[in-house]
Design a protein around this motif. Structure first.
Motif, PDB file in Angstrom:
ATOM      1  N   UNK A   1       0.846  -1.208   0.000  1.00 11.02           N
ATOM      2  CA  UNK A   1       0.000   0.000   0.000  1.00 11.02           C
ATOM      3  C   UNK A   1       0.874   1.248   0.000  1.00 11.02           C
ATOM      4  N   UNK A   2       1.864   1.254   0.879  1.00 11.51           N
ATOM      5  CA  UNK A   2       2.759   2.416   0.930  1.00 11.51           C
ATOM      6  C   UNK A   2       3.559   2.558  -0.356  1.00 11.51           C
ATOM      7  N   UNK A   3       3.898   1.429  -0.957  1.00 15.49           N
ATOM      8  CA  UNK A   3       4.673   1.407  -2.213  1.00 15.49           C
ATOM      9  C   UNK A   3       3.885   2.095  -3.332  1.00 15.49           C
ATOM     10  N   UNK A   4       2.616   1.649  -3.536  1.00 13.95           N
ATOM     11  CA  UNK A   4       1.816   2.233  -4.628  1.00 13.95           C
ATOM     12  C   UNK A   4       1.373   3.659  -4.285  1.00 13.95           C
ATOM     13  N   UNK A   5       1.231   3.941  -3.004  1.00  9.64           N
ATOM     14  CA  UNK A   5       0.908   5.313  -2.566  1.00  9.64           C
ATOM     15  C   UNK A   5       2.042   6.244  -3.004  1.00  9.64           C
ATOM     16  N   UNK A   6       3.272   5.844  -2.762  1.00 11.70           N
ATOM     17  CA  UNK A   6       4.432   6.670  -3.147  1.00 11.70           C
ATOM     18  C   UNK A   6       4.489   6.802  -4.675  1.00 11.70           C
ATOM     19  N   UNK A   7       4.236   5.691  -5.378  1.00 11.02           N
ATOM     20  CA  UNK A   7       4.218   5.766  -6.856  1.00 11.02           C
ATOM     21  C   UNK A   7       3.160   6.784  -7.292  1.00 11.02           C
ATOM     22  N   UNK A   8       1.981   6.729  -6.664  1.00  6.27           N
ATOM     23  CA  UNK A   8       0.901   7.649  -7.027  1.00  6.27           C
ATOM     24  C   UNK A   8       1.271   9.099  -6.775  1.00  6.27           C
ATOM     25  N   UNK A   9       1.913   9.344  -5.649  1.00  3.44           N
ATOM     26  CA  UNK A   9       2.298  10.721  -5.309  1.00  3.44           C
ATOM     27  C   UNK A   9       3.332  11.238  -6.319  1.00  3.44           C
ATOM     28  N   UNK A  10       4.254  10.369  -6.695  1.00  5.80           N
ATOM     29  CA  UNK A  10       5.339  10.801  -7.580  1.00  5.80           C
ATOM     30  C   UNK A  10       4.981  10.792  -9.059  1.00  5.80           C
ATOM     31  N   UNK A  11       4.106   9.867  -9.452  1.00  6.32           N
ATOM     32  CA  UNK A  11       3.861   9.695 -10.884  1.00  6.32           C
ATOM     33  C   UNK A  11       2.477   9.057 -11.087  1.00  6.32           C
ATOM     34  N   UNK A  12       1.467   9.923 -11.147  1.00  8.13           N
ATOM     35  CA  UNK A  12       0.090   9.431 -11.278  1.00  8.13           C
ATOM     36  C   UNK A  12      -0.139   8.667 -12.572  1.00  8.13           C
ATOM     37  N   UNK A  13       0.552   9.098 -13.631  1.00 13.06           N
ATOM     38  CA  UNK A  13       0.365   8.419 -14.915  1.00 13.06           C
ATOM     39  C   UNK A  13       0.843   6.976 -14.828  1.00 13.06           C
ATOM     40  N   UNK A  14       1.959   6.791 -14.110  1.00 11.43           N
ATOM     41  CA  UNK A  14       2.498   5.436 -13.957  1.00 11.43           C
ATOM     42  C   UNK A  14       1.545   4.572 -13.116  1.00 11.43           C
ATOM     43  N   UNK A  15       1.018   5.164 -12.043  1.00 10.59           N
ATOM     44  CA  UNK A  15       0.054   4.432 -11.214  1.00 10.59           C
ATOM     45  C   UNK A  15      -1.119   3.985 -12.090  1.00 10.59           C
ATOM     46  N   UNK A  16      -1.634   4.923 -12.900  1.00  7.65           N
ATOM     47  CA  UNK A  16      -2.774   4.595 -13.759  1.00  7.65           C
ATOM     48  C   UNK A  16      -2.415   3.484 -14.742  1.00  7.65           C
ATOM     49  N   UNK A  17      -1.239   3.559 -15.355  1.00  3.30           N
ATOM     50  CA  UNK A  17      -0.931   2.542 -16.368  1.00  3.30           C
ATOM     51  C   UNK A  17      -0.711   1.170 -15.721  1.00  3.30           C
ATOM     52  N   UNK A  18      -0.166   1.141 -14.492  1.00  2.00           N
ATOM     53  CA  UNK A  18      -0.036  -0.145 -13.795  1.00  2.00           C
ATOM     54  C   UNK A  18      -1.421  -0.724 -13.504  1.00  2.00           C
ATOM     55  N   UNK A  19      -2.325   0.154 -13.055  1.00  2.00           N
ATOM     56  CA  UNK A  19      -3.685  -0.293 -12.702  1.00  2.00           C
ATOM     57  C   UNK A  19      -4.466  -0.707 -13.960  1.00  2.00           C
ATOM     58  N   UNK A  20      -4.349   0.099 -15.027  1.00  2.00           N
ATOM     59  CA  UNK A  20      -5.080  -0.186 -16.269  1.00  2.00           C
ATOM     60  C   UNK A  20      -4.683  -1.555 -16.820  1.00  2.00           C
ATOM     61  N   UNK A  21      -3.386  -1.867 -16.699  1.00  2.00           N
ATOM     62  CA  UNK A  21      -2.875  -3.127 -17.259  1.00  2.00           C
ATOM     63  C   UNK A  21      -3.483  -4.352 -16.565  1.00  2.00           C
ATOM     64  N   UNK A  22      -4.013  -4.172 -15.369  1.00  2.00           N
ATOM     65  CA  UNK A  22      -4.581  -5.314 -14.632  1.00  2.00           C
ATOM     66  C   UNK A  22      -6.093  -5.432 -14.802  1.00  2.00           C
ATOM     67  N   UNK A  23      -6.687  -4.530 -15.609  1.00  2.00           N
ATOM     68  CA  UNK A  23      -8.124  -4.572 -15.865  1.00  2.00           C
ATOM     69  C   UNK A  23      -8.385  -5.427 -17.092  1.00  2.00           C
ATOM     70  N   UNK A  24      -8.915  -6.615 -16.874  1.00  2.00           N
ATOM     71  CA  UNK A  24      -9.051  -7.543 -18.000  1.00  2.00           C
ATOM     72  C   UNK A  24     -10.284  -7.285 -18.857  1.00  2.00           C
ATOM     73  N   UNK A  25     -11.136  -6.347 -18.463  1.00  2.00           N
ATOM     74  CA  UNK A  25     -12.408  -6.217 -19.170  1.00  2.00           C
ATOM     75  C   UNK A  25     -12.323  -5.294 -20.385  1.00  2.00           C
ATOM     76  N   UNK A  26     -11.202  -4.610 -20.566  1.00  2.00           N
ATOM     77  CA  UNK A  26     -11.085  -3.692 -21.703  1.00  2.00           C
ATOM     78  C   UNK A  26     -11.209  -4.492 -23.002  1.00  2.00           C
ATOM     79  N   UNK A  27     -12.120  -4.008 -23.878  1.00  2.00           N
ATOM     80  CA  UNK A  27     -12.328  -4.675 -25.161  1.00  2.00           C
ATOM     81  C   UNK A  27     -13.443  -5.711 -25.130  1.00  2.00           C
ATOM     82  N   UNK A  28     -14.026  -5.977 -23.975  1.00  2.00           N
ATOM     83  CA  UNK A  28     -15.062  -7.014 -23.896  1.00  2.00           C
ATOM     84  C   UNK A  28     -16.449  -6.401 -23.734  1.00  2.00           C
ATOM     85  N   UNK A  29     -17.464  -7.216 -23.997  1.00  3.00           N
ATOM     86  CA  UNK A  29     -18.856  -6.816 -23.752  1.00  3.00           C
ATOM     87  C   UNK A  29     -19.230  -7.221 -22.333  1.00  3.00           C
ATOM     88  N   UNK A  30     -19.895  -6.319 -21.642  1.00  2.00           N
ATOM     89  CA  UNK A  30     -20.296  -6.588 -20.252  1.00  2.00           C
ATOM     90  C   UNK A  30     -21.725  -6.095 -20.042  1.00  2.00           C
TER      91      UNK A  30
END
Ligand code: BT5
Length: 249
Positions: free
Chosen positions: A171-200
């Motif tokens: 938690x502290x690790x990703x918190x620090x990443x978020x504080x320093x580089x929000x774009x990087x936090x977002x791209x790490x999080x986006x990469x773990x979302x498997x639903x992109x491109x699918x019908x839901x």
């Protein structure tokens, strides 16, 4: 400001989120409150979080408002996922928008981030995290949707203190990443979302459910969807149901 991985262990509370909000002023930035059980564990929209002994019920204190409120959810989901990827990589845990961690078609963990108001403005965010660790099968059947636990998947009991300590570090690790580089936090999080491109199936809080394709997710965490008539719009709040044949695309 120095951030530590300090953890406060409690026996039973109403909700770790409520406790952390009530003690917000005395808790350090980056502290984690962990309870053995909760009598009123809650999810979004007043839903109940089933909280018997044997699981992780934790709330992480964020006093640095480094981005959109949804960035706090990104920090929390990535931290849970990292613990799971260390412990049970073979089970392929993934983030299900907006605030769940799933294994297969079953919910293992949920995150609920709530703002703390001081003097009329946002002073911090409490990130509540529930993870089904040593929850036996008979408890899972009391939950109103398909759910799983690490015990069910691995047949092995996990030491909750070790789990909490790892969670606090990530938690502290990703918190620090978020504080320093929000774009990087977002791209790490986006990469773990498997639903992109699918019908839901999309379920707005007070509306009718409808099917659409998820085109992408915006940096503030909104789903960018395309309806069957070609209309493109954003879906910011509600639930997503995975259509059985669609997952894993
Ligand atoms: C969530 O809400 O998934 C966020 C849950 C956050 C719980 C943590 S525990 C520590 C902290 N203190 C609190 O009081 N809360 C946080 P939502 O997306 O609204 O999902 C709620 C739904 O998940 C319920 O309606 C059930 O269908 C399901 N559910 C309830 N308990 C569950 C459990 N133990 N495991 C899996 N699913 C559960």
């Amino acid at each position: 400001m120095e951030r530590g991985t300090n953890i406060q262990y409690l026996k039973s509370v109403d909700s770790t989120n409520t406790y952390a909000a009530d003690h917000f002023d005395s808790l350090n930035d980056g502290a984690l409150v962990v309870a053995e059980t909760q009598s009123s564990g809650h999810g979004r929209l007043g839903r109940k979080w089933h909280s018997p002994r044997g699981n992780i019920y934790a709330s992480f204190v964020m006093k640095d408002l480094f981005g959109e409120p949804f960035h706090a959810t990104m920090v929390s989901s990535l931290a849970v996922l990292s613990v799971l990827n260390d412990l049970v990589p073979e089970h392929g845990a993934y983030i299900k928008w907006p605030n769940d961690i799933f294994i297969g078609e079953r919910k293992l963990s949920g995150v609920l981030c709530e703002g703390v108001i001081r003097g009329g403005s946002l002073a911090g965010i409490i990130c509540g995290i529930g993870v089904n660790v040593n929850l036996p099968e008979e408890e899972l059947s009391k939950i109103g949707q398909p759910a799983t636990s690490l015990l069910t998947l691995t047949k092995c009991k996990i030491n909750l203190k070790i789990f909490a300590e790892k969670l606090a570090v990530y938690l502290n690790w990703y918190y620090i990443i978020g504080i320093n580089d929000r774009k990087r936090l977002f791209s790490l999080w986006r990469a773990e979302n498997r639903l992109i491109g699918t019908r839901v199936m999309l379920l707005p809080p007070n509306g009718t459910a409808y099917e659409a394709r998820i085109r992408d997710i915006s940096e503030d965490g909104k789903l960018q969807i395309e309806e069957d008539n070609g209309n493109q719009k954003e879906f910011a709040c509600g639930d997503v149901k995975i259509l059985p044949e669609q997952r894993g695309a």
